[in-house]
Design a protein around this motif. Sequence first.
Motif, mmCIF file in Angstrom:
data_model
loop_
_atom_site.group_PDB
_atom_site.id
_atom_site.type_symbol
_atom_site.label_atom_id
_atom_site.label_comp_id
_atom_site.label_asym_id
_atom_site.label_seq_id
_atom_site.Cartn_x
_atom_site.Cartn_y
_atom_site.Cartn_z
ATOM 1 N N ALA A 222 -0.269 8.089 9.187
ATOM 2 C CA ALA A 222 1.065 8.096 8.605
ATOM 3 C C ALA A 222 1.504 9.516 8.293
ATOM 4 N N LYS B 221 -0.091 1.883 -6.084
ATOM 5 C CA LYS B 221 0.937 1.709 -7.109
ATOM 6 C C LYS B 221 0.352 1.195 -8.424
ATOM 7 N N ILE C 222 12.453 0.815 -2.052
ATOM 8 C CA ILE C 222 11.567 0.636 -0.903
ATOM 9 C C ILE C 222 10.322 1.459 -1.216
ATOM 10 N N LEU C 223 9.224 0.753 -1.399
ATOM 11 C CA LEU C 223 8.022 1.424 -1.892
ATOM 12 C C LEU C 223 7.076 1.727 -0.738
ATOM 13 N N PHE C 224 6.455 2.888 -0.790
ATOM 14 C CA PHE C 224 5.337 3.160 0.123
ATOM 15 C C PHE C 224 4.232 3.828 -0.670
ATOM 16 N N GLU C 225 3.087 3.177 -0.735
ATOM 17 C CA GLU C 225 2.007 3.703 -1.573
ATOM 18 C C GLU C 225 0.894 4.317 -0.745
ATOM 19 N N GLN D 63 5.555 -4.893 1.823
ATOM 20 C CA GLN D 63 4.878 -4.410 0.625
ATOM 21 C C GLN D 63 3.430 -4.896 0.549
ATOM 22 N N LEU D 64 2.869 -5.203 1.728
ATOM 23 C CA LEU D 64 1.461 -5.591 1.722
ATOM 24 C C LEU D 64 0.596 -4.350 1.772
ATOM 25 N N HIS D 65 -0.585 -4.480 1.259
ATOM 26 C CA HIS D 65 -1.513 -3.347 1.271
ATOM 27 C C HIS D 65 -1.753 -2.892 2.710
ATOM 28 N N SER D 66 -1.757 -1.604 2.906
ATOM 29 C CA SER D 66 -1.760 -1.093 4.275
ATOM 30 C C SER D 66 -3.126 -1.146 4.937
ATOM 31 N N SER E 103 1.317 -0.467 11.104
ATOM 32 C CA SER E 103 1.077 -1.010 9.773
ATOM 33 C C SER E 103 1.830 -0.229 8.700
ATOM 34 N N ILE E 104 2.337 0.952 9.055
ATOM 35 C CA ILE E 104 3.176 1.683 8.092
ATOM 36 C C ILE E 104 4.474 0.912 7.862
ATOM 37 N N THR E 105 5.111 0.560 8.979
ATOM 38 C CA THR E 105 6.341 -0.209 8.861
ATOM 39 C C THR E 105 6.061 -1.558 8.205
ATOM 40 N N LYS F 273 -4.505 7.199 5.043
ATOM 41 C CA LYS F 273 -3.675 6.852 6.192
ATOM 42 C C LYS F 273 -3.518 8.045 7.111
ATOM 43 N N ASP G 227 11.732 5.399 8.367
ATOM 44 C CA ASP G 227 11.857 3.969 8.123
ATOM 45 C C ASP G 227 12.722 3.676 6.907
ATOM 46 N N GLN H 29 3.889 -2.185 5.936
ATOM 47 C CA GLN H 29 3.803 -2.012 4.485
ATOM 48 C C GLN H 29 5.189 -1.850 3.873
ATOM 49 N N LEU H 30 6.041 -1.094 4.569
ATOM 50 C CA LEU H 30 7.388 -0.881 4.040
ATOM 51 C C LEU H 30 8.162 -2.193 3.950
ATOM 52 N N PHE I 88 -7.921 -4.657 0.382
ATOM 53 C CA PHE I 88 -6.813 -5.599 0.532
ATOM 54 C C PHE I 88 -6.907 -6.736 -0.478
ATOM 55 N N GLN J 18 -6.397 -5.807 -4.246
ATOM 56 C CA GLN J 18 -5.268 -4.934 -4.576
ATOM 57 C C GLN J 18 -4.613 -5.257 -5.914
#
Lengths: 347, 487, 728, 324
Positions: free
Chosen positions: C415, C376, C402-405, A311-314, A303-305, C412, C423, A307-308, D107, D110
């Motif tokens: 992660a 974010k 490329i965003l990671f929040e 851009q959905l909530h993880s 789910s990390i990838t 997490k 990535d 999200q990247l 979710f 959000q």
Amino acid sequence: MNANRWIRWVWPAVPIAGALVVTSLLLFFFGAAPLEAFQAMYDGAFGDQAKTLSVLAFWVPLLLAGTGLLVTFKAGLWNIGIEGQIVMGAIAASWVALRMEAPSAVLITVEILAAMLAGALWAALSAVLKTRGNVHEIFSGLALNSIAIIFTNYLISGPWQPPEGGTFRGTAPFQPGALLPLYENSRFSPLSLLLAAIAFTLVVIALRGTFWGLKLKAIGQNLRSAFLLGVSSEREMILAMMLCGALAGLGGAVRTLSWFDSLRQSISGGIGFMALLVVMLANYRMFLVPPIALFFSAVLSGSITLQLRTQLHSSLGGILTELMVLFVLLFGDWKKLGVFRKKDDDG
Amino acid sequence: MRIELRDIRKYFGPVKANDGISLVLEGGRIYGLLGENGAGKSTLMKILSGYQPPDSGDILFDDQVQNFSSPKVALGKGVGMLYQDPLDVPPFTVNDNYLLGRDNRVVLDYKSAIQELQEMTSRFSFELDLQSNIEDLSLGERQQLELARLLVGGAQVLILDEPTTGISAEQKDVLFDSIRKLAFEEGKTVILVSHKLEEVQELCGEGMVLQKGKLVGKTELPCPNEKLVEMMFGQVPERGERTEFPLGQPVLGLVDLHVTTYRLSIRDVDLTLQQGEVFGLAGLEGSGQRILLQACAGLLHPDHGKILLSGQDVTGLQYHRMQDKGVGYAAAGRLEEGLIEGLTLAEHVELAKPKHRFFIDRSQLNTTTESKIDQFQIVGRPDSTADELSGGNQQRLLFALLREKLKLILLEHPTRGLDVRSSNWIWDQLYQRREDGTAILFMSADLDEIFERSDRIAVFSGGVMSRVLETKNTSVDEIGHLIGGQA
Amino acid sequence: MKKNLKWLSLVMLIVLIISACGGATPTEAPPEEPAETEAPAEPEEPPPAAEGPFRVAVVMPSAINDLAFSQSMFDALTAIESEMGADNFEFDFSEGIFVVDDAAAALRDYASEGYNLVIAHGSQYGGSLQEIAPDFPETSFAWGTTVDTFSDQGINNVYAYEARSEQGGYVNGVVAASLSESDVLGVVGPIETGDAKLYVDGFVAGAQATNPDVDTNVNYIGSFSDVALASAAAETHVQAGADQLTGTAQMVVGAIGVAEENGVAWFGTQANQTSLAPDIVVANQVYDWTVVLDEIINNVKGGKLGGEAYALTFANGGLLMEYNPDYDLPAEVKALADETVQGLIDGSIMVGEAPPPPPAAEAEPVTFGMILVGPKNDRGWSQAHHEGGLFIEENLPDSTMILFESLNPADKPEATLEGVVDDMVANGATLIFTTSDEFEEDTLGVAEKYPDVVFINISGDDALTGEAPSNLGNIMGRMEDLKAIAGCAAALQTDTGKLGYLGPLINFETKRLAASAYLGARYCYENFRGMNPDDLEFTVTWIGFWFNIPGVTLDPTEVTNNFFDSGADVVLSGIDTTEGIDVAGQRAAQGAVVWSVPYDFEGACDNSPDICLGVPYFNWGPAYLDTATKVGNGSWVQSWDWNPPYWDDLTDNTRTAVGWINGPGMPGEGQANLDTFIASLASGDVNVWSGPIFLQDGSEYVAEGSVATDDQIWYLPQLLQGMIGPSE
Amino acid sequence: MDSSPLVLTLASIILASTPLIIAVCGEILTERSGIVNLSLDGTMLMSAMTGFVVAFETDNVWLGFLGAMGVGAFFAFIVAFGSIRLRQSQFAIGFVLTLLGDDLSAFLGQNYTRIPGPVVQHYAIPILKDIPIIGPIFFNQNVIVYFAYILVFVTWFWLFRTQPGLRLRSAGDRPEAGFARGVGINFQRYLYTIIGGGLVGVAGASYSLNIKIGWAEGLTRGFGWIALAIVIFGGWSPIRGMFGALLFGATKALATYLQRTFPEVSVVAFNAIPWVLMILVLLLVGSDFTERVITVAPKSLRRPLQRFLKISPPQALGSTFVED
């Protein structure tokens, strides 16, 4: 009857599929293509060697916690306090890593033993509160989880703060000798997997083949009868909790000594709760625990990838796993559903 | 009212609990329903009282077919059932319990409830503290309350399921008087379900006997007991004759024992049991017998006083230590207290063994279990689970799990709910234990059993133990007085 | 700790040499504007009769022997006096006036005493001058350094002057590039603004023009006075291979010391710094204000009282190159330098006139990663970074974020920074922002793993301490002064004299920010409200983390309620989320008279505008855009940036690194006072960190008459005396 | 009006405890009927999120509460359905729903994080609010607080003074008896699990619309568990439960005060107080020690002591009932 047999074989896939469908709908409504999303999850989990190793590294503490929970579930205990036991294990391992100087092998051994002891004692507290104080382990466990996390925060912002001053990140990195040997450049320590495998094997043997396992089963089914049959439930409950706590503590040590290199403020971050889900999805069947734990680890890492890329909530990975457990709980046993039950057979 | 049951059938899987029973019951009469355990009495009565629907067959009131979808409906039509364990709500107050399901207004009307209850209790000369909680009442009082409730609810047909179990002789007399009054003065139909032939003979005008789900006979009462027994069992079982047994050394000594529990305390208990002795504790349920047994077992601990086991002071030892010292305890609950749902017979046997190895030797265990199954005539296999056994077999299993070579066996209601043959078999087993010098201390709600099986008897009333009586020198009347609290 | 001790001792030594000096050049007009300003109106009045000597008075922010800004003016006046003779010219001066109010009084005094020309030598004096000048229409004023004569506001008796220091910077750059053998140059700048920026840009341009292969590493340390930081920056440059260093502003003495230790050449500016390190100083750009002063005096004598702006240049002789005679400068280099000066004079070399707009011309799209510690849209810390990323996307066409929040172990556990970076790199990121000090250590690791990717870690110091590989830089905003503004706003508005400060967790950063707010509050309570600042009750309650973690931290909602219940009527937030203002808004809706000052995010006031007194916030856009642009066109070099606010406009999100939005809840009078306070902070006139300052345990931290060094502020050990709340 | 710090603090404690009181009443109804809805923590998060989103989109606080109630009722329905119809472990289902509610609310909510939205309006009750001390503490609040007062009373009255209350309690205490008297046990359990869940939903929404205004991930995390513990501490009585909630609120306020009073003690330590208190309180009501205290007490005191200290849960709590 043929239809029935067919359903019996196929049915277990139905709740899983249901969870996938609901998750897909969520994805769809938030503007993502479900197939791409699942592809992203897969890539994120097994896309390359580094990712696979990361999945393995996350798997180990989850497996350890799940293994421990098999013991407490067998004894009929809801060890929600496992989260705090992981944290206390991590704290104890950190204490050794920060305060002791010794050759690496000795140091790691002491760290692991300290972590297991700390986890076991923290679990024992919950158990004694139950046996002596009648405090349900769910509530003592929750309170002790919070207290353990607060204790971590106290340590990393107080006595153990790094020399450059306290942030809430964690302690300074440990001496290199204190860390578990890692596979190449990953966070995966083969040693930890070996320990987890040994722990799992021992627990399976203990629960299946020993008198102690039988006693736990008895306690888990009927406390009073077990007592009258001569089983000291208090002792066995405390022991079961302590064994689970020790394995959770070991998981905490793995977190702090290989996933991280220092004590961090959220050393577990819910692994204990996840392990509860794993065991519930396995429906307490022991041999399903390792593969399900691996699956959970893969979903969450993936789910990390996800999200990247989307851009959905993880929280999506969590939602998927939780829906699976919920659906399996609700609909896993098709006989109980009564969908195919004859109408007049309600006796 | 004339009640007719036509071809009632109720199957539980392969078990035919009721296999085509037809009956006619007239108003103003008292019927006795007899039968061995598992003969189908309870099922039939549950069907009649609306607790279970039959698989087939009809219930007719005055030739009208009734459809009882629930007990409430049945009571509305006039069928009320009084269970052995009254169907009340223990944490409720008497008032609340009385009002539950009665009053259809939202806000409770206590005033009229108290009034109605008082009327009813005085009518049958029941003595009830209306302010107390149900759980503080004796079993007899709870039955009286249930009876009152059923009557106020308009019951025309009263079904009484083992109503005398656990109540005092005096309460029994009060109960029987009320029943007669109801039948003969008010024209109600009464059905008494019981094991106890004496009671049935005393009270009923007609007896009906069930066997294996079928009605096998009807007879006017009273009639010779042998006739009834023959109808029930096909043949008259051997009554185990109690033989005088030479007593040995003192096994259990209780000196000035005080035990306090949350609800009741027992005081000033002095008692000595000798090897081979069988000692019965009589009294209303909840009068302190159980506390005494549990204190002897190490489950409760005395405030002061001493417990001696073969002359050794064991006061304050935990249950498991007492087990090791040779004390065996069998509670009455079976699946609640003693056996474990989901565990196999073999696993029970393994758990109950005094000595254990770390690893379980499955094959040896199976052999041991098989021999126990043979010895105790349990219908089951080593891998059957305890909950798959019938009640009698569960009881046998419980005795099979008692360790060998015990100094003292403590029993609660050893034969409760068992038929005569099973009871005899169990007592035969127990008497054999006397050969090893085992003393037996038991409590029972069944005065007959106490009289029949004990060497000596003591009676509990409100936590106080009476003087010790030699069975041969006492009478049911004397015991009855003692149960009622009169010295 | 050892490192700190070393710094401290350096500070102790060098503080003795430096005279106090607030803002040498904090405010400067935008460089794009041409220096020429037309004088719009002709003088209407005849010139005053020239009787007796021409009398000049000057007010200067620092001491006359500061080897820099003030000294250059003093020297110029002395020179004119000796030239014109004491009979024809006399001058009076006030030195070390960095409190703007004091300066205003002095200027007014001088003007009323009939001086012909009153010079306000400090850009921070502009506001005062603007008020004073119209009251004395017959007196001429001069103000520098600036190009603003106020003529557009109808004021005609003010001259403006400035120095085109980029010219000397250019020459120094040419010489440095010629001398360099390593082709690496180092620049230690104070704050990227005004005179300093001009000089540094000139230097870079000169070096580039001479040898395109030269790498010029520029490091703005964020302070005019922090000697320790300057020396640390210089050390970083030396370690990076620089063999020629320069720098501007007072704190460079630290850098000069490092240069001397390492035998690295030094180029000075503003004054001749040869005496500080005779072995290694190569050349200095020196200001000669006589050129400007002569013109002004002539004009005044001729009856023209203002309206002109002047600049020092090589062409008019106001700028001079002075070489160190003891340094063995190769002749051909000297010749090249002279040639360059000539070129600047004749216009064949242009520098600083029309700065090339790098973003437009050389903009290359960049794919960059943005890693946030929280969600974010937290209306706090993480959202501010996210908007910084959006700012890049808007201004650097075709760039992709490329965003990671929410990368933190609580949210997490599965992660890791490394996995996320893997990535991002796989998806083409060439620049990655790791926006929390939580990531500092892990960023070091990934920076080593991906040497071709530029990493920017926020609020870390690895680029400063030299731990970082050359592809890792740090950025942070200077929030302290803005916290002082927040404190001031609270003090201006409080009725009860009780302020609550919602603290996150205790560390150096949070302690100094809380202390800054307290000092700001004290200052304004005393100076604008006329109250005794010791009566101010300033309570800090730490919740235990940056935001609420139920069950683990105190609940900020409850803490805020508790503040109000205990009589506080303003709650300042120091945490990442908005509970403070939310609760205050709710209370106000119930009729309570309370206010709030939120934090972090510029839109925070929107949650409850009516009771919002303003918000100090981070604005990462400009710094991020700058970084992304440089990474795009390949000109990025490692630096540790502690970016100050853009004082001219604290809401200019294209420029400022930290900002202040006025709150709708602040009444007009209070707002006026607050504006004054902001202006005096901007000018350097007021420094809330001026002694005496005592720690909570009663010990003296900053002595009376001195100002806390950046080091002292950064490493504040405890809360201050008068603040209520734990320090550990 | 008296506005001394103490009075204001007490008023704040009451306000902060309101959602807990509401949730505790809901859960008491559920557990009294024999079902344990362990999903409270997740339900509250979901309903806090839903309540805010609905109120924000419709600009109507009450629709927000309605939506939250619906979500709470739905989660409760899953627990009831799973345990009654499917005979699965209530604990297991509740626990999974707890985690699911947490993630799902994060979710789905959000896009609504920390934005200002509508809130419950303050409403001081005329006349009552002017009573010295009591007025400002109790009657200078808002509608939700008054709702909580009424709810406590109504719940108590409903449980102990009405026929439907008897039916409800019989389902939890002795379903066989209730069934014999015409009480649809499973109907009662469905009904009160759903009603209880709806109230938990109201509790969740009163966080996001009243107390911790707005939505943020994990807004109410932990409060569901605390509510469950208070139900036990409160001995399944709404009035005692209310005091439990207030005690908990007071502890949190105390933690804030203590930090100022004892600056030398680590700030972090005070955050542990509510949890330590939770364990101690459960220990007090659960341990044998309490029982011993009761038995040792003079006879005249025993009954009141018993009433005060002794806790006995609904006797059929968590068991399934098969109607046949």
